[in-house]
Design an enzyme around this catalytic site. Structure first.
Site, PDB file in Angstrom:
ATOM      1  N   LEU A  88       0.838  -1.194   0.000  1.00  0.00           N
ATOM      2  CA  LEU A  88       0.000   0.000   0.000  1.00  0.00           C
ATOM      3  C   LEU A  88       0.878   1.250   0.000  1.00  0.00           C
ATOM      4  O   LEU A  88       2.063   1.172   0.296  1.00  0.00           O
ATOM      5  CB  LEU A  88      -0.917  -0.044   1.225  1.00  0.00           C
ATOM      6  CG  LEU A  88      -1.923  -1.214   1.186  1.00  0.00           C
ATOM      7  CD1 LEU A  88      -2.608  -1.414   2.529  1.00  0.00           C
ATOM      8  CD2 LEU A  88      -2.955  -0.978   0.082  1.00  0.00           C
ATOM      9  N   PRO A  89       0.283   2.415  -0.323  1.00  0.00           N
ATOM     10  CA  PRO A  89       1.114   3.610  -0.494  1.00  0.00           C
ATOM     11  C   PRO A  89       1.953   4.001   0.722  1.00  0.00           C
ATOM     12  O   PRO A  89       3.113   4.399   0.575  1.00  0.00           O
ATOM     13  CB  PRO A  89       0.094   4.696  -0.837  1.00  0.00           C
ATOM     14  CG  PRO A  89      -1.029   3.953  -1.509  1.00  0.00           C
ATOM     15  CD  PRO A  89      -1.100   2.639  -0.796  1.00  0.00           C
ATOM     16  N   LYS A 127      14.891   0.698   4.288  1.00  0.00           N
ATOM     17  CA  LYS A 127      14.309   1.025   2.973  1.00  0.00           C
ATOM     18  C   LYS A 127      14.291   2.540   2.742  1.00  0.00           C
ATOM     19  O   LYS A 127      14.666   3.029   1.675  1.00  0.00           O
ATOM     20  CB  LYS A 127      12.888   0.449   2.898  1.00  0.00           C
ATOM     21  CG  LYS A 127      12.048   0.952   1.742  1.00  0.00           C
ATOM     22  CD  LYS A 127      12.607   0.537   0.396  1.00  0.00           C
ATOM     23  CE  LYS A 127      11.878   1.254  -0.730  1.00  0.00           C
ATOM     24  NZ  LYS A 127      12.434   0.931  -2.045  1.00  0.00           N
ATOM     25  N   LYS A 146       7.811  10.680  -0.449  1.00  0.00           N
ATOM     26  CA  LYS A 146       7.406  10.140   0.864  1.00  0.00           C
ATOM     27  C   LYS A 146       8.565   9.389   1.525  1.00  0.00           C
ATOM     28  O   LYS A 146       8.823   9.547   2.721  1.00  0.00           O
ATOM     29  CB  LYS A 146       6.218   9.187   0.665  1.00  0.00           C
ATOM     30  CG  LYS A 146       5.890   8.347   1.886  1.00  0.00           C
ATOM     31  CD  LYS A 146       5.255   7.007   1.524  1.00  0.00           C
ATOM     32  CE  LYS A 146       6.163   6.129   0.695  1.00  0.00           C
ATOM     33  NZ  LYS A 146       5.653   4.783   0.466  1.00  0.00           N
TER      34      LYS A 146
HETATM   35  P1  NAD Z   1       0.605   1.962  -6.439  1.00  0.00           P
HETATM   36  O1  NAD Z   1       0.090   3.312  -6.142  1.00  0.00           O
HETATM   37  O2  NAD Z   1       0.830   1.535  -7.843  1.00  0.00           O
HETATM   38  O3  NAD Z   1      -0.350   0.857  -5.734  1.00  0.00           O
HETATM   39  C1  NAD Z   1      -0.951   1.018  -4.479  1.00  0.00           C
HETATM   40  C2  NAD Z   1      -2.321   0.347  -4.546  1.00  0.00           C
HETATM   41  O4  NAD Z   1      -2.911   0.375  -3.241  1.00  0.00           O
HETATM   42  C3  NAD Z   1      -3.311   1.054  -5.489  1.00  0.00           C
HETATM   43  O5  NAD Z   1      -3.772   0.130  -6.465  1.00  0.00           O
HETATM   44  C4  NAD Z   1      -4.432   1.519  -4.563  1.00  0.00           C
HETATM   45  O6  NAD Z   1      -5.719   1.475  -5.165  1.00  0.00           O
HETATM   46  C5  NAD Z   1      -4.315   0.523  -3.427  1.00  0.00           C
HETATM   47  N1  NAD Z   1      -4.917   0.945  -2.159  1.00  0.00           N
HETATM   48  C6  NAD Z   1      -4.801   2.135  -1.530  1.00  0.00           C
HETATM   49  N2  NAD Z   1      -5.436   2.101  -0.353  1.00  0.00           N
HETATM   50  C7  NAD Z   1      -5.958   0.858  -0.217  1.00  0.00           C
HETATM   51  C8  NAD Z   1      -6.686   0.175   0.807  1.00  0.00           C
HETATM   52  N3  NAD Z   1      -7.003   0.793   1.945  1.00  0.00           N
HETATM   53  N4  NAD Z   1      -7.038  -1.113   0.607  1.00  0.00           N
HETATM   54  C9  NAD Z   1      -6.718  -1.750  -0.546  1.00  0.00           C
HETATM   55  N5  NAD Z   1      -6.017  -1.175  -1.548  1.00  0.00           N
HETATM   56  C10 NAD Z   1      -5.644   0.113  -1.383  1.00  0.00           C
HETATM   57  O7  NAD Z   1       1.956   1.832  -5.574  1.00  0.00           O
HETATM   58  P2  NAD Z   1       3.179   0.826  -5.838  1.00  0.00           P
HETATM   59  O8  NAD Z   1       4.130   1.475  -6.789  1.00  0.00           O
HETATM   60  O9  NAD Z   1       2.650  -0.534  -6.106  1.00  0.00           O
HETATM   61  O10 NAD Z   1       3.866   0.857  -4.392  1.00  0.00           O
HETATM   62  C11 NAD Z   1       3.335   0.132  -3.279  1.00  0.00           C
HETATM   63  C12 NAD Z   1       4.319   0.302  -2.120  1.00  0.00           C
HETATM   64  O11 NAD Z   1       5.597  -0.232  -2.498  1.00  0.00           O
HETATM   65  C13 NAD Z   1       4.559   1.759  -1.727  1.00  0.00           C
HETATM   66  O12 NAD Z   1       4.700   1.867  -0.335  1.00  0.00           O
HETATM   67  C14 NAD Z   1       5.849   2.107  -2.445  1.00  0.00           C
HETATM   68  O13 NAD Z   1       6.562   3.169  -1.812  1.00  0.00           O
HETATM   69  C15 NAD Z   1       6.583   0.779  -2.402  1.00  0.00           C
HETATM   70  N6  NAD Z   1       7.559   0.561  -3.476  1.00  0.00           N
HETATM   71  C16 NAD Z   1       7.288   0.870  -4.776  1.00  0.00           C
HETATM   72  C17 NAD Z   1       8.250   0.617  -5.771  1.00  0.00           C
HETATM   73  C18 NAD Z   1       7.993   0.914  -7.238  1.00  0.00           C
HETATM   74  O14 NAD Z   1       8.958   0.871  -8.024  1.00  0.00           O
HETATM   75  N7  NAD Z   1       6.768   1.208  -7.661  1.00  0.00           N
HETATM   76  C19 NAD Z   1       9.475   0.039  -5.424  1.00  0.00           C
HETATM   77  C20 NAD Z   1       9.719  -0.283  -4.089  1.00  0.00           C
HETATM   78  C21 NAD Z   1       8.757  -0.021  -3.120  1.00  0.00           C
END
Ligand code: NAD
Length: 296
Positions: A74-75, A177, A246
């Site tokens: 999640l975000p 991280k 963030k």
């Molecule tokens: P994203 O925004 O693509 O996906 C997040 C998902 O969470 C969305 O589909 C949203 O609808 C869903 N969501 C939000 N609130 C919710 C809830 N209460 N219940 C269910 N679903 C809910 O984000 P991402 O890129 O997949 O990143 C996810 C996490 O991983 C973040 O914390 C990010 O910092 C971390 N991360 C991302 C990357 C990357 O390259 N994208 C790499 C490493 C870590």
């Protein structure tokens, strides 16, 4: 299943958050033989997961029924807390909750202690490597929490990553991280500034990247982001600028919370927050190059 046994395939694992990372990471667990059910509040995310061959439940209650482990992607940590608080009384004792999002470490520690007091198990296990390595199942994973719980979750984690670093107590994975992304964001910003300066002086951007990559200025961004997403102006890395901002803020706040002076982290945080303000929440993190070039 005894609460001390490893969670092996074909156990049920629920993935909450089917975004850019959650979908490919869920697919890795499916390939490893787990019975994976996904859930996301967004209809579009659930539909995309289904199109890619996954199974998305229509409700979170259906998603968690019978799960041995819950994986959150999640975000941020506040959203993780809200999502877990909504389901925690419905989870069987001994269920392992694994927060693989990039959350703030002190909030993680508080949440984990509450869940453990309620008879659940909890670790933080954020990842690094981006969407590409999420698809390949070769993420770097940093796990904080009790060794016994990490042992139970080990096979799940290794379905998604090539290495699991045990970083220490609850929250230490999230701290590691955030610190990693601070270093990564500082390296990306420095490289993007160098491109802006170099191109104004008349050096071809591709040439400067080749020089950096053959020299001591080389870093992950010079190798994997400058030509691919910035010079090409595709800005399609799959990692939002808002999420990077963030993470840096999390690292900087941690420094302040524990009394460490970190002037560069203060500066880099301010730079990324200003970029977010200007470029908006839907921008890709590689658009920091566009922001810095516009300033030159
Ligand atoms: P994203 O925004 O693509 O996906 C997040 C998902 O969470 C969305 O589909 C949203 O609808 C869903 N969501 C939000 N609130 C919710 C809830 N209460 N219940 C269910 N679903 C809910 O984000 P991402 O890129 O997949 O990143 C996810 C996490 O991983 C973040 O914390 C990010 O910092 C971390 N991360 C991302 C990357 C990357 O390259 N994208 C790499 C490493 C870590």
């Amino acid at each position: 299943m005894s609460s001390s046994s490893a969670i092996a395939p074909p156990a049920k694992v629920t993935v909450i958050g089917l975004g850019n990372m959650g979908r490919p990471m869920a697919a890795c667990m499916t390939r490893a033989g787990y019975q994976v059910t996904g859930f996301d509040l967004s209809n579009a995310a659930r539909a995309k997961f289904t199109q890619e061959g996954g199974y998305a439940a229509a409700t979170v209650d259906e998603a968690i029924a019978g799960a041995a482990a819950i994986v959150t992607l999640l975000p941020d940590g506040k959203i993780v807390r809200a999502a877990i608080e909504g389901i925690k009384t419905k989870l069987a004792k001994g269920t392992v909750v694994i927060d693989m999002s990039s959350s703030a470490p002190l909030g993680t520690r508080a949440l984990g202690e509450e869940l453990i007091a309620a008879g659940l198990e909890f670790i933080d296990a954020p990842v690094s490597g981006g969407v590409k390595r999420a698809i390949d199942g070769t993420l770097a994973i940093m796990a904080g929490g009790a060794h016994a719980t990490i042992d139970r979750a080990d096979q799940i984690l290794l379905a998604m990553g090539k290495s699991v670093f045990r970083t220490g107590p609850l929250g230490s994975g999230h701290a590691a991280k955030a610190l990693n992304n601070y270093v990564s964001a500082a390296g990306l910003a420095a490289a993007a500034e160098a491109l802006a300066i170099g191109s104004k002086f008349g050096i071809e951007p591709d040439t400067l990247v080749d020089v950096l990559n053959a020299s001591t200025g080389r870093n992950n961004s010079t190798e994997n982001k400058l030509k691919q997403f910035m010079i090409s102006e595709t800005y399609a890395s799959g990692f939002a600028l808002a999420l990077m901002a963030k993470d840096i803020q999390t690292a900087d706040e941690l420094a302040h919370q524990i009394g460490v002076t970190a002037p560069l982290a203060d500066e880099i945080t301010a730079m990324w927050n200003a970029a977010l303000q200007q470029l908006g929440p839907t921008s890709d993190h590689t658009e920091i190059g566009r922001y810095l070039t516009a300033k030159k």
